[in-house]
Scaffold this active site. Structure first.
Site, mmCIF file in Angstrom:
data_model
loop_
_atom_site.group_PDB
_atom_site.id
_atom_site.type_symbol
_atom_site.label_atom_id
_atom_site.label_comp_id
_atom_site.label_asym_id
_atom_site.label_seq_id
_atom_site.Cartn_x
_atom_site.Cartn_y
_atom_site.Cartn_z
ATOM 1 N N GLY A 15 55.495 169.518 132.111
ATOM 2 C CA GLY A 15 54.593 168.665 132.892
ATOM 3 C C GLY A 15 55.353 167.793 133.888
ATOM 4 N N VAL A 17 55.669 164.535 134.033
ATOM 5 C CA VAL A 17 56.499 163.515 133.378
ATOM 6 C C VAL A 17 57.606 164.171 132.544
ATOM 7 C CG1 VAL A 17 56.499 161.649 131.675
ATOM 8 C CG2 VAL A 17 54.687 161.764 133.386
ATOM 9 N N CYS A 131 51.367 153.396 132.917
ATOM 10 C CA CYS A 131 52.228 153.232 134.101
ATOM 11 C C CYS A 131 51.921 151.959 134.896
ATOM 12 C CB CYS A 131 52.104 154.459 134.998
ATOM 13 S SG CYS A 131 50.430 155.076 135.174
ATOM 14 N N GLY A 162 49.835 160.476 138.663
ATOM 15 C CA GLY A 162 49.423 159.894 137.383
ATOM 16 C C GLY A 162 48.509 160.810 136.603
ATOM 17 N N HIS A 244 52.738 153.924 142.285
ATOM 18 C CA HIS A 244 51.548 153.078 142.222
ATOM 19 C C HIS A 244 51.855 151.756 142.941
ATOM 20 C CE1 HIS A 244 49.989 155.937 139.515
ATOM 21 N NE2 HIS A 244 50.014 155.276 138.371
HETATM 22 P P1 A2P Z 1 51.857 173.493 129.355
HETATM 23 O O1 A2P Z 1 52.585 173.447 130.668
HETATM 24 O O2 A2P Z 1 52.312 174.625 128.486
HETATM 25 O O3 A2P Z 1 50.361 173.414 129.500
HETATM 26 P P2 A2P Z 1 50.848 167.392 132.946
HETATM 27 O O4 A2P Z 1 50.442 166.031 132.480
HETATM 28 O O5 A2P Z 1 51.758 167.378 134.128
HETATM 29 O O6 A2P Z 1 49.670 168.295 133.141
HETATM 30 O O7 A2P Z 1 51.693 168.033 131.718
HETATM 31 C C1 A2P Z 1 51.206 168.117 130.413
HETATM 32 C C2 A2P Z 1 52.300 168.677 129.505
HETATM 33 O O8 A2P Z 1 51.765 168.705 128.168
HETATM 34 C C3 A2P Z 1 52.697 170.115 129.814
HETATM 35 O O9 A2P Z 1 54.053 170.300 129.511
HETATM 36 C C4 A2P Z 1 51.826 170.896 128.868
HETATM 37 O O10 A2P Z 1 52.317 172.179 128.531
HETATM 38 C C5 A2P Z 1 51.907 170.008 127.646
HETATM 39 N N1 A2P Z 1 50.829 170.298 126.706
HETATM 40 C C6 A2P Z 1 49.502 170.226 126.920
HETATM 41 N N2 A2P Z 1 48.814 170.570 125.796
HETATM 42 C C7 A2P Z 1 49.742 170.867 124.848
HETATM 43 C C8 A2P Z 1 49.698 171.296 123.487
HETATM 44 N N3 A2P Z 1 48.542 171.470 122.845
HETATM 45 N N4 A2P Z 1 50.858 171.521 122.845
HETATM 46 C C9 A2P Z 1 52.038 171.335 123.470
HETATM 47 N N5 A2P Z 1 52.161 170.936 124.759
HETATM 48 C C10 A2P Z 1 51.033 170.703 125.443
#
Ligand code: A2P
Length: 349
Positions: A15, A17, A131, A162, A244
């Site tokens: 993601g 972050v 944040c 964000g 922000h």
């Molecule tokens: P993934 O890329 O496999 O969906 P952002 O806030 O930028 O959207 O990032 C969210 C982060 O949280 C990503 O790395 C996403 O992985 C991860 N994520 C979301 N749901 C899950 C889950 N159920 N288990 C593990 N990681 C998750």
């Protein structure tokens, strides 16, 4: 001083972050001996650049934390709620960037420049604040110490990052569509974000405030450890990619002049005063992006009350607002020798 073996995991590593957490661990030479990257099953096998090599992303499971000493989570509230207790049960200390644990009495809510001392009471999960709250308390704590803040009125101008990758993609796509004379597609926010401002971040609550606004109210009181500080917040999403900005008005118990506030803030940890209006110098989102400091400018007295100040506060929401603050918490845990959990079952009741 540092442990010989220190296995560090980033949860949500793919993601916006999570990627910044990896970059921050790398750039600050965090003394881990092994690093792991976890995300959902969708991302298993993805390779992320790290320390000159690559980390292969693994699917997050209940057993992912075996042998892991420290996990930085940024994968959303439901993932934290479900998986952080498993991490703690296997002896892994969690620094969690979601809102899941922030108001839980068992979890310190920490901005190292403000309340690093609160870490000593941790029971395995340390929460990283919202944040918008982080940059506000970094700027206001030195003034609170000098003149005791009674009331804060804040309006935020919050970047789309964000909302994670999907917020960034939504603004990019809508700008492209508009310049190509196409109808912009609205998928992530309730309305078009390109060339628009949305006074709506997170869900609306029964009191007509948004959850984001109430996070600023409640988290500020917990971090500043002063239940008497009153906070009134309006949170607005603006078409900016990173950083922000906040317009902050405070009322203090003792008088503090703009000049005194500028002098105090110029000595404050994590703060950079950027305040020379005659030269058009004030904090800007595009200048703060990619930087660690919280920038403060437009410091001026509020002439409508005896003891009031206005200021404009800007910080990179992905760095100080999330990844950097989490890594600073981890560094504090090491410095204070707190990377251990005494009650392993605390969060699995
Ligand atoms: P993934 O890329 O496999 O969906 P952002 O806030 O930028 O959207 O990032 C969210 C982060 O949280 C990503 O790395 C996403 O992985 C991860 N994520 C979301 N749901 C899950 C889950 N159920 N288990 C593990 N990681 C998750």
């Amino acid at each position: 001083m540092f442990p010989q073996k220190l296995v560090v995991a980033v949860v949500g590593a793919t993601g916006a972050v999570g990627r910044e957490m990896l970059k921050t661990l790398e750039s600050r030479n965090f003394p881990g001996t092994e690093f792991k990257a976890f995300a959902s099953a969708r991302s298993a096998g993805t390779k992320l650049p790290f320390n000159g090599g690559e980390l292969e992303v693994q699917e997050l499971t209940e057993r992912s934390f075996e042998g892991v000493d420290l996990a930085l989570f940024s994968a959303g509230g439901s993932t934290s709620e479900k998986f952080a207790p498993y991490a703690v049960a296997s002896g892994c200390v969690v620094v969690d960037n979601s809102s899941a644990w922030r108001m839980d009495d068992r979890c310190p809510l920490v901005v190292p420049e403000v309340n690093a001392h609160a870490l000593k009471n941790h029971k395995g999960i340390i929460a990283n604040p919202n944040c918008s709250t982080i940059q506000m308390v970094v700027a206001l704590k030195p003034i609170h110490d000098a003149a005791r803040i009674k009331r804060i009125v804040v309006s935020t101008y919050q970047a789309v990052s964000g909302t994670g990758h999907k917020g960034i993609s939504e603004l990019e796509a809508q700008v492209r569509q508009l310049f190509n004379m196409q109808e912009p597609e609205v998928k992530v926010y309730p309305h078009r974000i390109a060339f628009n401002c949305l006074p709506h971040i997170d869900v609306f609550l029964e009191n007509d405030y948004t959850k984001e606004e109430m996070k600023m109210v409640n988290e500020t009181v917990k971090i500043m450890e002063d239940p008497d500080i009153r906070v009134s917040a309006t949170c607005v999403r603006v078409p900016v990619f990173y950083s922000h900005s906040e317009s902050i008005n405070i009322e203090t118990e003792q008088k503090i002049t703009a000049k005194e506030a500028r002098a105090i803030l110029s000595q404050a940890p994590g703060v950079a005063v950027c305040d020379n209006p005659s030269l058009n110098i004030y904090p800007l989102a595009i200048d703060a992006a990619g930087e660690d400091d919280t920038y403060v400018g437009r410091i001026r007295e509020d002439n409508t009350i005896p003891n009031g100040l206005n200021m404009w506060v800007v910080a990179d929401n992905i760095r100080k607002g999330a990844a950097l603050n989490a890594v600073q918490i981890a560094e504090e845990l090491l410095n204070q020798n707190l990377l251990h959990i005494d009650e392993l079952k605390t969060f699995l009741d």
